[in-house]
Design a protein around this motif. Structure first.
Motif, PDB file in Angstrom:
ATOM      1  N   ALA A  69     -20.970  29.320-101.909  1.00  0.00           N
ATOM      2  CA  ALA A  69     -21.574  29.113-100.581  1.00  0.00           C
ATOM      3  C   ALA A  69     -23.098  29.032-100.686  1.00  0.00           C
ATOM      4  O   ALA A  69     -23.737  28.218-100.007  1.00  0.00           O
ATOM      5  N   GLY A  70     -23.684  29.856-101.548  1.00  0.00           N
ATOM      6  CA  GLY A  70     -25.140  29.830-101.723  1.00  0.00           C
ATOM      7  C   GLY A  70     -25.612  28.496-102.280  1.00  0.00           C
ATOM      8  O   GLY A  70     -26.615  27.936-101.800  1.00  0.00           O
ATOM      9  N   VAL A  71     -24.906  27.967-103.263  1.00  0.00           N
ATOM     10  CA  VAL A  71     -25.276  26.660-103.836  1.00  0.00           C
ATOM     11  C   VAL A  71     -25.131  25.566-102.779  1.00  0.00           C
ATOM     12  O   VAL A  71     -25.980  24.668-102.666  1.00  0.00           O
ATOM     13  N   MET A  72     -24.067  25.637-101.978  1.00  0.00           N
ATOM     14  CA  MET A  72     -23.866  24.615-100.939  1.00  0.00           C
ATOM     15  C   MET A  72     -24.981  24.653 -99.891  1.00  0.00           C
ATOM     16  O   MET A  72     -25.462  23.610 -99.443  1.00  0.00           O
ATOM     17  N   LEU A  73     -25.363  25.852 -99.501  1.00  0.00           N
ATOM     18  CA  LEU A  73     -26.440  25.959 -98.510  1.00  0.00           C
ATOM     19  C   LEU A  73     -27.768  25.456 -99.081  1.00  0.00           C
ATOM     20  O   LEU A  73     -28.559  24.814 -98.379  1.00  0.00           O
ATOM     21  N   TYR A  74     -28.006  25.736-100.366  1.00  0.00           N
ATOM     22  CA  TYR A  74     -29.263  25.294-100.997  1.00  0.00           C
ATOM     23  C   TYR A  74     -29.332  23.776-101.080  1.00  0.00           C
ATOM     24  O   TYR A  74     -30.391  23.172-100.899  1.00  0.00           O
TER      25      TYR A  74
END
Length: 269
Positions: A143-148
């Motif tokens: 999720a963190g990579v997707m948001l970034y």
């Protein structure tokens, strides 16, 4: 409902299922918009081979399946680019190879055939503490990579050629999307099983696309539908004594058909 929530195995299943449902639904929106819905199904078939290798080596199947499925997803991209195959043809070839390899290993393994069937159909109520922590940690990372990278993901989802002209490294984004999808697919196999993995990826996404307006709102709706389907599906499984994976898929199907009257009566968000 109070009785349902008094069991520790229920809380472990809820925690792992909700975390995985969020990332699967978010990735599903991108995959559906890019007409790559079948990649989730194809990678789920490949995970059969990864799990078989893990069981044969007496290692934790998920840890073995993740690199195997990641390598397969990159193989699909290379086949599509260098052999100039259509995406669905490349997915079909790699997934067939994965299933064939898994069947061969299972025929030699013998003793672990019972274990491999639990991964085919999933059992969310049998998730252990280690699997729960692993699912939560990897889900947060995905999720963190997707948001970034949400802006380049948005650009590539709607028009890859325009995104490339605008300076987006589409090759890097495609590779990143394939790797993130690999992790999400492997995490779902203990929840709904390999045979129903695509249901957590595709159905909440297509339902959200019926209701949502805008990329972020659609992803948020998809994530919410995924979480609600896991909770409702587990309740159905607990009280109705039916398989958890099938119950989760059934709830998702009901949400999909309910989206049509909601859209018709102007309930679009």
């Amino acid at each position: 409902m109070a009785e349902f929530l008094t069991y520790s195995f229920v809380w472990r299943g809820l925690a792992a299922g909700c975390c995985v449902a969020v990332i699967c639904s978010m990735l599903g929106v991108v995959l559906v918009l890019r007409r790559l819905s079948l990649i989730g199904d194809g990678l789920a078939h490949v995970s059969f081979f990864g799990v078989a290798v893990g069981l044969l080596l007496r290692a934790t199947p998920v840890f073995v399946a993740i690199p195997v499925v990641m390598a397969s997803s990159l193989g699909i991209l290379k086949l599509a680019q260098r052999a100039r195959l259509y995406g669905d043809a490349a997915i079909g070839m790699v997934s067939a190879a994965g299933v064939a390899g898994g069947i061969i290993l299972a025929s030699y393994g013998g003793g672990f055939n019972v274990d491999i069937f639990s991964y085919l159909f999933g059992n969310i109520l049998a998730i252990g503490a280690a699997e729960m922590y692993l699912s939560a940690a990897l889900s947060v990372a995905v999720a963190g990579v997707m948001l970034y990278y949400h802006r380049p993901l948005l650009s590539v989802s709607f028009d890859e050629e325009f995104a490339a002209v605008s300076g987006v490294n589409t090759g890097y984004i495609n590779t990143l999307l394939a790797l993130l999808t690999s992790v999400a697919v492997v995490l779902t196999i203990k929840i709904v099983g390999m045979l129903l993995t695509s249901a957590l990826v595709i159905i909440p996404a297509v339902t959200a696309i019926q209701l949502g307006r805008g990329f972020r709102v659609t992803m948020a709706i998809a994530a919410l539908l995924g979480v609600v389907s896991v909770i409702a599906g587990m309740a159905l499984s607990f009280y109705g004594n039916i398989p958890g994976g099938a119950a989760i898929v059934l709830v998702n199907i009901i949400f999909f058909f309910l989206s049509f009257p909601l859209k018709r009566f102007g309930a679009q968000l």
